[in-house]
Design a protein around this motif. Sequence first.
Motif, short mmCIF file in Angstrom:
data_model
loop_
_atom_site.label_atom_id
_atom_site.label_comp_id
_atom_site.label_asym_id
_atom_site.label_seq_id
_atom_site.Cartn_x
_atom_site.Cartn_y
_atom_site.Cartn_z
N LYS A 30 0.81 -1.22 0.00
CA LYS A 30 0.00 0.00 0.00
C LYS A 30 0.85 1.27 0.00
O LYS A 30 0.47 2.27 -0.59
CB LYS A 30 -0.94 0.00 1.20
N ARG A 31 2.00 1.21 0.64
CA ARG A 31 2.88 2.38 0.68
C ARG A 31 3.29 2.78 -0.73
O ARG A 31 3.25 3.94 -1.11
CB ARG A 31 4.11 2.09 1.54
N ARG A 32 3.67 1.81 -1.54
CA ARG A 32 4.09 2.09 -2.93
C ARG A 32 2.90 2.45 -3.81
O ARG A 32 3.03 3.21 -4.76
CB ARG A 32 4.79 0.87 -3.54
N MET A 33 1.74 1.92 -3.50
CA MET A 33 0.54 2.19 -4.30
C MET A 33 -0.09 3.54 -3.98
O MET A 33 -0.95 4.01 -4.72
CB MET A 33 -0.50 1.08 -4.08
N ALA A 34 0.33 4.18 -2.90
CA ALA A 34 -0.31 5.42 -2.43
C ALA A 34 -0.36 6.50 -3.50
O ALA A 34 -1.39 7.17 -3.66
CB ALA A 34 0.39 5.92 -1.17
N ALA A 35 0.72 6.71 -4.24
CA ALA A 35 0.74 7.76 -5.27
C ALA A 35 -0.29 7.47 -6.36
O ALA A 35 -0.99 8.38 -6.82
CB ALA A 35 2.13 7.89 -5.88
N LEU A 36 -0.39 6.22 -6.76
CA LEU A 36 -1.35 5.86 -7.82
C LEU A 36 -2.78 5.96 -7.32
O LEU A 36 -3.64 6.54 -7.98
CB LEU A 36 -1.06 4.46 -8.35
N THR A 37 -3.05 5.41 -6.13
CA THR A 37 -4.42 5.44 -5.62
C THR A 37 -4.86 6.85 -5.22
O THR A 37 -6.05 7.15 -5.22
CB THR A 37 -4.60 4.46 -4.44
N SER A 38 -3.90 7.71 -4.89
CA SER A 38 -4.22 9.10 -4.60
C SER A 38 -4.61 9.83 -5.88
O SER A 38 -5.58 10.59 -5.92
CB SER A 38 -3.03 9.78 -3.94
N ALA A 39 -3.86 9.60 -6.95
CA ALA A 39 -4.14 10.24 -8.24
C ALA A 39 -5.34 9.62 -8.94
O ALA A 39 -6.11 10.31 -9.61
CB ALA A 39 -2.91 10.16 -9.14
N TYR A 40 -5.51 8.31 -8.79
CA TYR A 40 -6.58 7.55 -9.45
C TYR A 40 -7.24 6.66 -8.41
O TYR A 40 -6.84 5.51 -8.21
CB TYR A 40 -6.03 6.73 -10.62
N PRO A 41 -8.26 7.17 -7.71
CA PRO A 41 -8.85 6.43 -6.59
C PRO A 41 -9.62 5.18 -6.98
O PRO A 41 -9.91 4.35 -6.12
CB PRO A 41 -9.77 7.46 -5.93
N ASN A 42 -9.90 5.00 -8.25
CA ASN A 42 -10.69 3.84 -8.69
C ASN A 42 -9.77 2.72 -9.19
O ASN A 42 -9.91 2.24 -10.30
CB ASN A 42 -11.68 4.29 -9.77
N VAL A 43 -8.82 2.32 -8.34
CA VAL A 43 -7.88 1.23 -8.65
C VAL A 43 -8.50 -0.08 -8.17
O VAL A 43 -8.94 -0.18 -7.02
CB VAL A 43 -6.51 1.47 -7.98
N VAL A 44 -8.54 -1.05 -9.08
CA VAL A 44 -9.14 -2.35 -8.74
C VAL A 44 -8.21 -3.49 -9.17
O VAL A 44 -7.29 -3.29 -9.96
CB VAL A 44 -10.53 -2.54 -9.40
N ARG A 45 -8.47 -4.65 -8.64
CA ARG A 45 -7.78 -5.89 -8.98
C ARG A 45 -8.85 -6.97 -9.10
O ARG A 45 -9.97 -6.76 -8.67
CB ARG A 45 -6.80 -6.28 -7.88
N LYS A 46 -8.48 -8.10 -9.62
CA LYS A 46 -9.47 -9.17 -9.75
C LYS A 46 -10.04 -9.56 -8.39
O LYS A 46 -11.20 -9.89 -8.25
CB LYS A 46 -8.91 -10.37 -10.50
N GLU A 47 -9.19 -9.45 -7.35
CA GLU A 47 -9.62 -9.81 -5.99
C GLU A 47 -10.66 -8.83 -5.44
O GLU A 47 -11.40 -9.18 -4.53
CB GLU A 47 -8.42 -9.87 -5.05
#
Length: 105
Positions: A30-47
């Motif tokens: 989550k620490r590394r994903m923070a920049a992406l999820t902050s800029a693009y909050p609709n991040v999803v995965r198959k799970e």
Amino acid sequence: PEETALVLRALDIDRSMQIYIAAGEIYGGKRRMAALTSAYPNVVRKETLLEPSDLMFFQNHSSQMAALDYMVSLESDIFVPTYDGNMAKVVEGHRRYALHLVIHC
């Protein structure tokens, strides 16, 4: 994830667009994903898209889990490979054959 967020912003990709992560666990979580999820909050995965009861049929079969990612990557509006592995190459080739948009990071 940080570089991907920069590229997507530079391309003026709408921040409400759904971003599908076709990969295993991201190094740094989550620490590394923070920049992406902050800029693009609709991040999803198959799970997060599939119910656990739907996903359980695939969980012990890595090739079938990869096939789910392949199918989503193939049918998505935009495909942004961030790792130049075999799956990215095959998806890119298939999408080029079908004349879909491919953006390189």
